[in-house]
Enzyme design. Sequence first.
Site, mmCIF file in Angstrom:
data_model
loop_
_atom_site.group_PDB
_atom_site.id
_atom_site.type_symbol
_atom_site.label_atom_id
_atom_site.label_comp_id
_atom_site.label_asym_id
_atom_site.label_seq_id
_atom_site.Cartn_x
_atom_site.Cartn_y
_atom_site.Cartn_z
ATOM 1 N N PHE A 89 0.831 -1.205 0.000
ATOM 2 C CA PHE A 89 0.000 0.000 0.000
ATOM 3 C C PHE A 89 0.875 1.270 0.000
ATOM 4 O O PHE A 89 1.812 1.377 0.792
ATOM 5 C CB PHE A 89 -0.914 -0.020 1.225
ATOM 6 C CG PHE A 89 -1.895 1.109 1.271
ATOM 7 C CD1 PHE A 89 -3.088 1.036 0.584
ATOM 8 C CD2 PHE A 89 -1.614 2.263 2.003
ATOM 9 C CE1 PHE A 89 -3.993 2.095 0.623
ATOM 10 C CE2 PHE A 89 -2.518 3.320 2.049
ATOM 11 C CZ PHE A 89 -3.708 3.226 1.352
ATOM 12 N N ASN A 184 -4.076 2.499 10.168
ATOM 13 C CA ASN A 184 -4.797 2.875 8.955
ATOM 14 C C ASN A 184 -5.194 1.557 8.307
ATOM 15 O O ASN A 184 -4.468 1.015 7.488
ATOM 16 C CB ASN A 184 -3.897 3.702 8.025
ATOM 17 C CG ASN A 184 -4.549 3.936 6.672
ATOM 18 O OD1 ASN A 184 -5.770 3.831 6.539
ATOM 19 N ND2 ASN A 184 -3.747 4.228 5.664
ATOM 20 N N PRO A 185 -6.328 1.003 8.707
ATOM 21 C CA PRO A 185 -6.689 -0.346 8.240
ATOM 22 C C PRO A 185 -7.356 -0.302 6.861
ATOM 23 O O PRO A 185 -7.685 0.774 6.365
ATOM 24 C CB PRO A 185 -7.713 -0.779 9.291
ATOM 25 C CG PRO A 185 -8.368 0.498 9.711
ATOM 26 C CD PRO A 185 -7.345 1.589 9.580
HETATM 27 C C1 LIG Z 1 -4.587 0.791 4.093
HETATM 28 S S1 LIG Z 1 -3.113 -0.159 4.276
HETATM 29 C C2 LIG Z 1 -2.196 0.914 5.360
HETATM 30 C C3 LIG Z 1 -0.717 0.716 5.367
HETATM 31 C C4 LIG Z 1 0.062 1.784 6.155
HETATM 32 N N1 LIG Z 1 -0.294 1.784 7.555
HETATM 33 C C5 LIG Z 1 -0.202 3.153 5.571
HETATM 34 O O1 LIG Z 1 -0.927 3.948 6.168
HETATM 35 O O2 LIG Z 1 0.319 3.428 4.479
HETATM 36 C C6 LIG Z 1 -3.657 -1.470 5.329
HETATM 37 C C7 LIG Z 1 -2.587 -2.484 5.687
HETATM 38 O O3 LIG Z 1 -3.189 -3.448 6.581
HETATM 39 C C8 LIG Z 1 -2.703 -4.732 6.255
HETATM 40 N N2 LIG Z 1 -3.685 -5.717 6.752
HETATM 41 C C9 LIG Z 1 -4.873 -6.070 6.207
HETATM 42 N N3 LIG Z 1 -5.512 -6.988 6.967
HETATM 43 C C10 LIG Z 1 -4.692 -7.210 8.027
HETATM 44 C C11 LIG Z 1 -4.787 -8.052 9.177
HETATM 45 N N4 LIG Z 1 -5.842 -8.831 9.374
HETATM 46 N N5 LIG Z 1 -3.774 -8.048 10.069
HETATM 47 C C12 LIG Z 1 -2.687 -7.251 9.882
HETATM 48 N N6 LIG Z 1 -2.545 -6.433 8.811
HETATM 49 C C13 LIG Z 1 -3.536 -6.401 7.899
HETATM 50 C C14 LIG Z 1 -2.528 -4.704 4.756
HETATM 51 O O4 LIG Z 1 -1.632 -5.711 4.326
HETATM 52 C C15 LIG Z 1 -2.008 -3.270 4.540
HETATM 53 O O5 LIG Z 1 -0.615 -3.231 4.561
#
Ligand SMILES: C[S@@+](CC[C@H](N)C(=O)[O-])C[C@H]1O[C@@H](n2cnc3c(N)ncnc32)[C@H](O)[C@@H]1O
Length: 271
Positions: A89, A184-185
Site C-alpha cells: 500500500f 490505517n486499516p
Molecule cells: C490501508 S493499508 C495501510 C498501510 C500503512 N499503515 C499506511 O498507512 O500506508 C492497510 C494495511 O493493513 C494490512 N492488513 C490487512 N488486513 C490485516 C490483518 N488482518 N492483520 C494485519 N494487517 C492487515 C494490509 O496488508 C495493509 O498493509
Amino acid sequence: MRVMEALREGKRILEKEGIEEPFLNAVILLSSAAGWERWEAWVKEEIPEDVAGRYFEYIEKRKKRVPVEYITGKVKFCELELVVYSGVFIPRPETEEVAEVALREIEGIKNPVIYDIGTGTGCIALWIKKKRPDATVFSTDIDKRAVENAKENAKRLGIEISVLEGDLFSPLHDKPAPDLIVSNPPYIPEGKELPPEVRYEPEDALFGGKKGRKIIERIIHEGKDILKREGKMVIEIDPANLPLNIPPCFSYEIRKDPAGKERILILRRKE
Ligand SMILES: C[S@@+](CC[C@H](N)C(=O)[O-])C[C@H]1O[C@@H](n2cnc3c(N)ncnc32)[C@H](O)[C@@H]1O
C-alpha cells in the site's frame, strides 16, 4: 536527447491517456530514470541514451496507470523518504495527520508503548518512533511483503521498530500492553469503484468488508482487551464506515479531514 524534448514528449503521451498533471509526472519519471533530484531536470540539458530508454519505459508504465510511486519505488511520508515495493500500500497524505494525532495523544506519557496495526511501508510506526525516540513501537502486517518493506525502511532510516508478520494483534501476545494503538486499516466498502491506479494496490490493503468496517471493528474489539487502562486508539476511517459499534468503555471523537469528511476516530478508555 535534450531534456526539454524528452519532457514534452512524455507529457504529450501521458496527456493523451488522460493522466492528470502529465508534465509533473514526466519530470518525476525522468528524474527517477536519471537518478537526479527533481530540480535537476530544470538545469540539465542533455540525457544519455540509456537514461532516455529507461525514461520512456517508465512513461509506458505510467500510461498503463501504474502509480508513479511503484515506478520510482519511492514515497514521502511526513519528513521521511520511504521505499515502497510494488504491491505494498502506498502511504497517502491524509495518513500523515493520523500519525500526528497519535503523537499528540501520547504527549505527556513517558516511554509509551505503541502498536501500529497494518503497517504497510511502516510509515506511521517510523514517524512516531522518529519523533518519540523514548517510545517502544511494534507494528504488524498480515502481508509478508509489507513486513519486508517496513523492515527495509527501518534499516535504511536507522529507526528502531519491531515489525512482525501476522493477523492484527496475534504476533503481539507476549509484548508489553500498549498505551496507544494506531492503525490505517483497510476500510473501503467492498465493490466501490476505484481509480485505475488504485487497482495496482493489494485488495487486502484496501477493502474492509461490505461497509468497510470489518477490520476497524476487529481492531476496536480485540484491542480493548489489550490496551493499558488509560489506553487510546487512533484509527483512520471513511465516512462510509459509520456508524461504528463502539464499546461503552470508550469515549470517542471523530475528526474531519480538510475535505470535511470523517477521517480519524480517536478512542479513549474511560476507566
Ligand atoms: C490501508 S493499508 C495501510 C498501510 C500503512 N499503515 C499506511 O498507512 O500506508 C492497510 C494495511 O493493513 C494490512 N492488513 C490487512 N488486513 C490485516 C490483518 N488482518 N492483520 C494485519 N494487517 C492487515 C494490509 O496488508 C495493509 O498493509
